[in-house]
Design a protein around this motif. Structure first.
Motif: not given
Length: 270
Positions: A34-58
């Motif tokens: 959650e956050g306003v335009w320009g808060a960095g949501k898309t970047t954070a989501a992509q990076l967090a998704g990669t970290r969670l996949r590395d941790a073994g989650f789909s």
């Protein structure tokens, strides 16, 4: 104070353990940034998704793009022939345009909750929505209070919740990327993102009201939201904190504990 969870309980559309009763089996864990335009949501989501996949989650990261059919045509209309002016001081030409705009956008959002989030949750451990869901409620509240200044904000919020209750996917973990709106606006300008012209005066006038509505929605109806202070912190640090919050929710440890630093502790405003 109107409560989204209370409304779901009163109307029978909410069950303990899942805010998605129409899905039957709640499936995976829904995380929204959650956050306003320009808060960095898309970047954070992509990076967090990669970290969670590395941790073994789909993991699936949901990001709206071009869509076919009626919803695609509705999105094109909202972007190319918006009811709300995106130049000058903005606003609507006719008094009823604000309510029509809100209803059209909520129709599109209902499609996303039903047709995008549902299938993704059925097939993944974690689904991350990189544009928030409470953002749409906050946007609707901002428009309605702006165009109906004499109406009570709580009552308007109750109307929005009544409309969304039948299809709204209550996230298991909403993460609020708390960014001062002037900084978020500068980031949106530099990236050319945020819908319309992020440098427009209309955006400058709208953003403070939008931030206030967003805080009202989160504070009153999402007390469990995980707040991340963004400031000038690098995207990697933000993603680390988001990932740690998700792992804590899942009651799981990363398969490679040495990969991820400790979450950044931040001061929390009352």
């Amino acid at each position: 104070m109107y409560s989204l969870a209370r409304h779901f309980a009163d109307t029978g559309t909410y069950r303990a353990g899942t805010g998605r009763p129409w899905l039957g089996d709640p499936g995976g864990t829904l995380v929204t940034l959650e956050g306003v335009w320009g808060a960095g949501k898309t970047t954070a989501a992509q990076l967090a998704g990669t970290r969670l996949r590395d941790a073994g989650f789909s993991v699936t990261v949901v990001h709206y793009g071009g869509e076919p059919g009626t919803i695609g045509r509705l999105s094109q209309f909202l972007e190319t022939a918006p009811l709300r002016a995106r130049t000058g001081v903005g606003g609507y030409q006719s008094p009823h345009h604000g309510a029509v705009d809100v209803l059209l956008r909520l129709c599109r959002e209902a499609h996303h909750h039903r047709s995008c989030f549902g299938p993704a949750l059925a097939n993944n451990d974690v689904v991350i929505v990189d544009h928030g869901v409470y953002s749409k409620i906050a946007w609707a509240l901002t428009v309605l209070t702006e165009t109906m200044p004499d109406a009570d904000a709580d009552e308007l919020l109750g109307v929005v919740h009544t409309i969304t209750a039948a299809w709204f996917c209550v996230p298991d973990l909403p993460v609020h990327l708390d960014t001062p709106w002037p900084l978020a606006r500068e980031r949106a300008i530099s990236r050319g993102h945020g819908g319309g012209n992020p440098a427009a005066i209309e955006r400058l006038l709208f953003l403070p009201r939008y931030v206030e509505s967003y805080r009202q929605v989160l504070a009153a109806h999402v007390p469990h939201a995980h707040r991340v202070q963004v400031g000038l912190r690098p995207p990697e640090a933000i993603a680390d904190e988001v990932t740690a919050a998700v792992l804590d929710l899942l009651r799981a440890e990363p398969q490679n504990p040495g990969r991820m630093p400790e979450p950044v502790l931040t001061d929390r405003r009352s």
